[in-house]
Design an enzyme around this catalytic site. Sequence first.
Site, PDB file in Angstrom:
ATOM      1  N   THR A  14       0.813  -1.222   0.000  1.00  0.00           N
ATOM      2  CA  THR A  14       0.000   0.000   0.000  1.00  0.00           C
ATOM      3  C   THR A  14       0.846   1.273   0.000  1.00  0.00           C
ATOM      4  O   THR A  14       0.335   2.348  -0.302  1.00  0.00           O
ATOM      5  CB  THR A  14      -0.914   0.040   1.243  1.00  0.00           C
TER       6      THR A  14
ATOM      7  N   CYS B 213       2.340   2.687   9.490  1.00  0.00           N
ATOM      8  CA  CYS B 213       1.367   2.723  10.585  1.00  0.00           C
ATOM      9  C   CYS B 213       2.040   2.505  11.936  1.00  0.00           C
ATOM     10  O   CYS B 213       3.158   2.008  12.032  1.00  0.00           O
ATOM     11  CB  CYS B 213       0.327   1.602  10.422  1.00  0.00           C
TER      12      CYS B 213
ATOM     13  N   CYS C  82      -2.305   0.088  15.034  1.00  0.00           N
ATOM     14  CA  CYS C  82      -3.299   0.494  14.038  1.00  0.00           C
ATOM     15  C   CYS C  82      -4.411  -0.543  13.917  1.00  0.00           C
ATOM     16  O   CYS C  82      -4.140  -1.756  13.866  1.00  0.00           O
ATOM     17  CB  CYS C  82      -2.621   0.696  12.680  1.00  0.00           C
TER      18      CYS C  82
ATOM     19  N   ARG D 121      -6.479  -3.803   8.849  1.00  0.00           N
ATOM     20  CA  ARG D 121      -6.175  -5.224   8.609  1.00  0.00           C
ATOM     21  C   ARG D 121      -4.663  -5.427   8.519  1.00  0.00           C
ATOM     22  O   ARG D 121      -3.954  -4.625   7.912  1.00  0.00           O
ATOM     23  CB  ARG D 121      -6.839  -5.663   7.305  1.00  0.00           C
TER      24      ARG D 121
ATOM     25  N   ARG E  97       3.861   6.675   3.084  1.00  0.00           N
ATOM     26  CA  ARG E  97       2.974   7.759   3.496  1.00  0.00           C
ATOM     27  C   ARG E  97       2.322   7.415   4.834  1.00  0.00           C
ATOM     28  O   ARG E  97       2.043   6.242   5.104  1.00  0.00           O
ATOM     29  CB  ARG E  97       1.865   8.002   2.456  1.00  0.00           C
TER      30      ARG E  97
ATOM     31  N   CYS F  29      -0.411   6.689   7.637  1.00  0.00           N
ATOM     32  CA  CYS F  29      -1.764   6.130   7.652  1.00  0.00           C
ATOM     33  C   CYS F  29      -2.767   7.179   8.141  1.00  0.00           C
ATOM     34  O   CYS F  29      -2.493   7.938   9.063  1.00  0.00           O
ATOM     35  CB  CYS F  29      -1.780   4.905   8.578  1.00  0.00           C
TER      36      CYS F  29
END
Length: 348
Positions: free
Chosen positions: A32, A36, A40, A43, A65, A67
Site C-alpha cells: 500500500t 502505521c 493500528c 487489517r 505515506r 496512515c
Amino acid sequence: MLDLPDTDTLYAALLARDPAWEGRALVGVTTTGIFCRLTCPARKPLPRNCRWFASADAAQAAGFRPCRRCHPLGATAEGEPLVRDLLARLDERPDHRWSEADLLALGHDPSTVRRAFKRHFGQSFLDMSRAARLRGGMASLVKGSTMIDAQLEAGFDSASGFRAAFARLFGHPPHRMRQGSDLLADWIDTPLGGMIAIADDQTLHLLEFIDRKALPEGLRRLSAHAGGRVGLGRTPVHDRTEAQLAAYFAGNAPCLDVPVTLHGTPFQQQVWRALQAIPAGRTRSYVQLATAIGRPTAIRAVARANATNRIALVVPCHRVIGADGTLTGYAGGLWRKEKLIAIERGYA
C-alpha cells in the site's frame, strides 16, 4: 533496523496491537505504500509485506505515506478518532457542562470514552471539561468579578460546587484568594492545555498543567510554605512566562529563560538544576542524570526527584527517558511528553 528487535518480535507485536511499542517502532506496508503504528486497527499485512522503522522520518525517507487511521506522525492520543473528536469539541465549547448524556447523543459509549481518556491522559473527559470550566471562573476572579458572576461564567450550577472545585485545586476556597497575598496564581493557555502559574514579582514558583493528578497536593504544599498567602492575580513574571511559552511552542525559543524559586531539598534542587542543563532536542536517561550530578548509584532517588518537579517545561523533566530509549511515564501525561519531544526535535 539497528535499534529494533528481530522481525518476528515486531510482527507479533503488530498482530497483538501491543501499545508497549508506541513511539518505538512503525511498520511500512509495501503493498500500500503506507506506514502505521503497531496498534493500528487496520487489517494486518503478511509478514513478507512489512518493513520496520524506528521513526516516522525513516519511514517517510523510504517513501511511505502516513496512515490516515492511526496518524503515526502525531502523539499516541491523536491516533484514536474518538479522542480527537472530543478534544476538538471541548476546544469549541470549553464552558459547556458536558455530561454522559452529551456523549450518548454524539454516538459515544461513556464507558469507552472514560477508558480512552484515562489511558491517554490519566483522567476522564468529564474531568477535563470541569477543569476547562474552572479556568473560566479563575479568569473572572482575577479580573475582579463577584463570586456569583465567576460561578455562572464557569458553568457551575451552585456556589458550593464552584468553591469545592477551587478547594480541591488550591486547598482553600476562592474568596480567600482575593485577599492580600505574597504569591499570585493565574492561568496560562498553551497548545497542550491550560497551566497554573504561581509567581511573585521576581520569580516563578510553580508551573503545572491543570490536569496533573498531583497538582492539588503541590498547590497545598506551596500554600503552606507561603503561610497560606497564595492568591489570584498576575505579575510581570506571569507575562514573561506566557510570552516565552508561546515562543517555545512556535519553535522560536529552545530555552525558557524564566527565573525560578525551587522548593525542595538540596538533593532535589541539584537534580532540577541538572535538568535545566539538558539542551532542547536532547534527552537523558535516569542513569545519565544521576552520573551528571555525581551520584551514579542514586538512580531511584533521581527518578523520584524528577517526578516531584513542580515547574514543568522551565525545568524540563520531560527530557528524561528510559535507559532503553522508551518514553517512560510523565506526570503531565505521556501524550504531552511525546508532543514536547517532537517539538524539540526542531531545536536539536
